[in-house]
Write an enzyme that holds these catalytic residues in place. Structure first.
Site, mmCIF file in Angstrom:
data_model
loop_
_atom_site.group_PDB
_atom_site.id
_atom_site.type_symbol
_atom_site.label_atom_id
_atom_site.label_comp_id
_atom_site.label_asym_id
_atom_site.label_seq_id
_atom_site.Cartn_x
_atom_site.Cartn_y
_atom_site.Cartn_z
ATOM 1 N N CYS A 70 2.890 23.249 9.519
ATOM 2 C CA CYS A 70 1.846 24.041 10.167
ATOM 3 C C CYS A 70 1.774 25.446 9.572
ATOM 4 O O CYS A 70 0.736 26.082 9.636
ATOM 5 C CB CYS A 70 2.106 24.105 11.654
ATOM 6 N N GLU A 78 7.412 30.575 20.802
ATOM 7 C CA GLU A 78 8.706 29.916 20.898
ATOM 8 C C GLU A 78 9.746 30.763 20.178
ATOM 9 O O GLU A 78 9.421 31.736 19.495
ATOM 10 C CB GLU A 78 8.628 28.519 20.271
ATOM 11 N N ASN A 137 6.084 16.004 11.807
ATOM 12 C CA ASN A 137 6.376 16.707 10.545
ATOM 13 C C ASN A 137 7.766 17.341 10.491
ATOM 14 O O ASN A 137 8.401 17.323 9.441
ATOM 15 C CB ASN A 137 5.268 17.719 10.217
ATOM 16 N N GLU A 174 1.732 24.873 20.047
ATOM 17 C CA GLU A 174 1.912 25.221 18.636
ATOM 18 C C GLU A 174 1.039 24.257 17.859
ATOM 19 O O GLU A 174 1.340 23.072 17.789
ATOM 20 C CB GLU A 174 3.374 25.066 18.206
HETATM 21 P P1 NAP Z 1 -0.934 15.015 17.046
HETATM 22 O O1 NAP Z 1 -1.684 13.800 16.779
HETATM 23 O O2 NAP Z 1 -1.583 16.100 17.783
HETATM 24 O O3 NAP Z 1 0.412 14.536 17.771
HETATM 25 C C1 NAP Z 1 1.417 15.395 18.190
HETATM 26 C C2 NAP Z 1 2.187 14.744 19.306
HETATM 27 O O4 NAP Z 1 1.328 14.576 20.423
HETATM 28 C C3 NAP Z 1 2.724 13.354 18.991
HETATM 29 O O5 NAP Z 1 3.952 13.155 19.641
HETATM 30 C C4 NAP Z 1 1.656 12.452 19.580
HETATM 31 O O6 NAP Z 1 2.117 11.164 19.907
HETATM 32 C C5 NAP Z 1 1.297 13.212 20.822
HETATM 33 N N1 NAP Z 1 -0.025 12.904 21.352
HETATM 34 C C6 NAP Z 1 -1.073 12.330 20.720
HETATM 35 N N2 NAP Z 1 -2.117 12.202 21.550
HETATM 36 C C7 NAP Z 1 -1.722 12.716 22.750
HETATM 37 C C8 NAP Z 1 -2.367 12.884 23.997
HETATM 38 N N3 NAP Z 1 -3.622 12.509 24.208
HETATM 39 N N4 NAP Z 1 -1.663 13.452 25.004
HETATM 40 C C9 NAP Z 1 -0.369 13.855 24.823
HETATM 41 N N5 NAP Z 1 0.264 13.711 23.656
HETATM 42 C C10 NAP Z 1 -0.397 13.155 22.625
HETATM 43 O O7 NAP Z 1 -0.392 15.709 15.725
HETATM 44 P P2 NAP Z 1 0.370 15.041 14.518
HETATM 45 O O8 NAP Z 1 -0.635 14.204 13.836
HETATM 46 O O9 NAP Z 1 1.618 14.405 14.962
HETATM 47 O O10 NAP Z 1 0.853 16.332 13.697
HETATM 48 C C11 NAP Z 1 0.061 17.009 12.789
HETATM 49 C C12 NAP Z 1 -0.558 18.241 13.398
HETATM 50 O O11 NAP Z 1 0.399 19.015 14.108
HETATM 51 C C13 NAP Z 1 -1.149 19.187 12.404
HETATM 52 O O12 NAP Z 1 -2.411 19.590 12.792
HETATM 53 C C14 NAP Z 1 -0.202 20.395 12.392
HETATM 54 O O13 NAP Z 1 -0.718 21.612 12.021
HETATM 55 C C15 NAP Z 1 0.266 20.429 13.767
HETATM 56 N N6 NAP Z 1 1.583 21.063 13.860
HETATM 57 C C16 NAP Z 1 1.687 22.338 14.335
HETATM 58 C C17 NAP Z 1 2.913 22.961 14.408
HETATM 59 C C18 NAP Z 1 3.077 24.341 14.949
HETATM 60 O O14 NAP Z 1 4.191 24.745 15.233
HETATM 61 N N7 NAP Z 1 2.048 25.129 15.120
HETATM 62 C C19 NAP Z 1 4.050 22.295 14.024
HETATM 63 C C20 NAP Z 1 3.913 21.017 13.546
HETATM 64 C C21 NAP Z 1 2.672 20.397 13.489
HETATM 65 P P3 NAP Z 1 2.008 9.911 18.894
HETATM 66 O O15 NAP Z 1 1.483 10.408 17.610
HETATM 67 O O16 NAP Z 1 3.371 9.418 18.831
HETATM 68 O O17 NAP Z 1 1.098 8.956 19.562
#
Ligand code: NAP
Ligand code: MG
Length: 454
Positions: A264, A432, A132, A230
């Site tokens: 987020c 952070e 994002n 996060e």
């Molecule tokens: P995600 O599926 O959790 O993925 C985040 C990152 O983790 C990606 O680089 C992903 O790689 C990787 N990943 C996936 N499975 C993994 C595993 N088993 N082990 C290690 N890494 C793994 O989240 P997203 O779909 O990208 O993002 C949306 C979510 O992020 C939302 O829920 C949002 O709230 C949250 N978010 C939170 C913040 C915050 O600061 N609190 C900021 C931004 C987003 P790939 O997808 O490349 O496979």
């Protein structure tokens, strides 16, 4: 799994580039190299480490336009937002370039000698980034980690690797040692998991979904390595009857629809005191209608498309059976477009409880201050939130009572690189940014020097 991943422009729906997926051997080789490079980096004089990071910041500044255009293409971010994000990376680097000479330890009084503490770098830090905000979130990890003397291996999300890849190249152009800041493309299940399981990655920073974050934390526990998380959010925008309603309504769309709600910190629940609920909705409707959704390449655009077709399907699923009060507009045609939606929700509705991560906001009424606080806290999450009131005492009471890591009063500001950022409850672990972030990438060593050896 195929050896490459196809990047798709979210504004057109068309694939435009193949990106290689690293193999396990390649990830291990990158980590092995980072281990060696880090030892030298940690030995570099603090002032020289600071200079190197300032050079990196300057090179990023010189490439703001290029980085911004990459983010428009890869992520569909509006160009003005993307320029802000790229400049932000340079500012974060500049800020933490001030850290190396300031990572002072303590001198603690003891008898028979001298006791001092040192902030030692962990070694290699693994950073896992979501799609994002690809470059800003990456910088929140790599800038303070490098400043503290660590090497960094960084995994961007598969969907959005381009700005991270370019930042890795710019680091080398700026003179950072090759392999000190290594960007590794590939899947989370392989590259991300390897950061978690590899014994030489000594700290992990993960930003993403709560579900994956829990898994990452469990893996880190097995390796006894610290982890910063996060995660998701369901942040409340609380509007009291003594608020400046015009300002609160005018600011509400930006607080949730920025980055198409894929934020987020999105204020995805608007809680409105019942006595001003109808009036607030009357004011909100024209503000939502005026929200400009369109071609991210245009400077006038406030919101672009969603990141992918499948994510748009997920978001659309939340609107099935929902009571939509009104919607904004969006372009027709290819690309993952979705007009913003304002939904009138009950407290137990899925749309009032689950993170949507799209341009959808749930509006709920509350009765009085105590009820507003209860409703704001009626969520597993605790990342951000806003409080709109002209009553100072109420502003103080409510901001202390809402269980969230980042709150703003009569504002929706969440991210300033020099103030701490992070979530409570299911929104995360650790903080952070802010003045202490570089120290979070160190562990304390205590040394006693005996003056009279016995
Ligand atoms: P995600 O599926 O959790 O993925 C985040 C990152 O983790 C990606 O680089 C992903 O790689 C990787 N990943 C996936 N499975 C993994 C595993 N088993 N082990 C290690 N890494 C793994 O989240 P997203 O779909 O990208 O993002 C949306 C979510 O992020 C939302 O829920 C949002 O709230 C949250 N978010 C939170 C913040 C915050 O600061 N609190 C900021 C931004 C987003 P790939 O997808 O490349 O496979
Ligand atoms: Mg995912």
């Amino acid at each position: 799994m195929s050896e490459t991943f196809t990047l798709v422009n979210p504004a057109t729906g068309r694939g435009f580039r193949e990106v290689r997926r690293a193999s396990l051997d390649e990830v291990d080789a990158t980590i092995a190299r980072a281990v060696v490079v880090q030892r030298a980096w940690a030995g570099v004089a603090p002032v020289a480490r600071a200079d190197a990071l300032r050079r990196f910041a300057r090179v990023v500044e010189e490439h703001v336009e290029e980085l911004a255009q990459l983010e428009v293409l890869n992520s569909g971010h509006p160009i003005e937002s993307a320029r802000w994000e790229a400049s932000h990376v340079a500012q974060v680097l500049n800020f933490y370039a001030g850290a190396p000479e300031r990572l002072s330890g303590q001198q603690i009084p003891v008898s028979g000698g001298l006791d001092v503490t040192f902030h030692e770098p962990y070694g290699v830090v693994g950073i896992i980034v979501p799609w994002n905000f690809p470059m800003t979130i990456a910088s929140w990890g790599f800038a303070p980690a490098l400043a503290a003397g660590n090497a960094v291996v960084l995994k961007p999300a598969e969907l959005t690797p381009l700005t991270a890849i370019r930042l890795g190249e710019l680091a080398v152009e700026a003179g950072l040692p090759e392999g000190l800041f290594a960007v590794v493309t590939g899947s989370g299940s392989l590259v991300g998991q390897r950061f978690v399981s590899h014994p030489n990655v000594r700290k992990v920073v993960f930003t993403g979904s709560t579900e994956v974050g829990i898994d990452v934390a469990a893996g880190c526990a097995r390796g006894l390595k610290p982890v910063t998380l996060e995660l998701g959010g369901k942040s409340a925008n609380i509007v009291f009857d003594d608020a400046n309603l015009e300002l609160a309504a005018a600011a509400a769309p930006g607080a949730v629809f920025d980055n198409a709600g894929q934020d987020c910190c999105a204020r995805s629940r608007i809680l409105v005191q019942r006595s001003v609920y109808d009036r607030f909705l009357e004011l909100l409707e024209p503000a939502v209608a005026a929200w400009r959704v369109g071609d991210p390449a245009l400077e006038s655009t406030q919101m672009g498309p969603l990141i992918s077709a499948s994510h748009r399907d997920t978001v659309a699923g939340f609107l099935e059976g929902a009571h939509i009060a009104f919607r904004g507009s969006a372009p027709e045609g290819d690309g993952f477009w979705m007009p913003p939606a304002v939904v009138l929700a009950g407290r137990d509705d899925r749309i009032a409880r689950d993170e949507v991560f799209g341009p959808v906001v749930a509006v709920l009424p509350f009765d009085d201050e105590a009820d507003g606080i209860r409703l704001a806290n009626d969520t597993i999450y605790g990342l951000a939130g806003s409080i709109w009131t002209e009553n100072l005492g109420r502003a103080v009471r409510v901001s202390r009572a809402v269980k969230s890591g980042v709150l703003s009063v009569n504002s929706h500001a969440s991210v300033r690189y020099w103030t701490p950022f992070g979530g409570m409850k299911a929104s995360g672990l650790g903080r952070e940014l802010g003045p202490d972030a570089a120290e979070h990438f160190t562990e304390t060593k205590n040394v006693f020097f005996a003056t009279d050896p016995s």
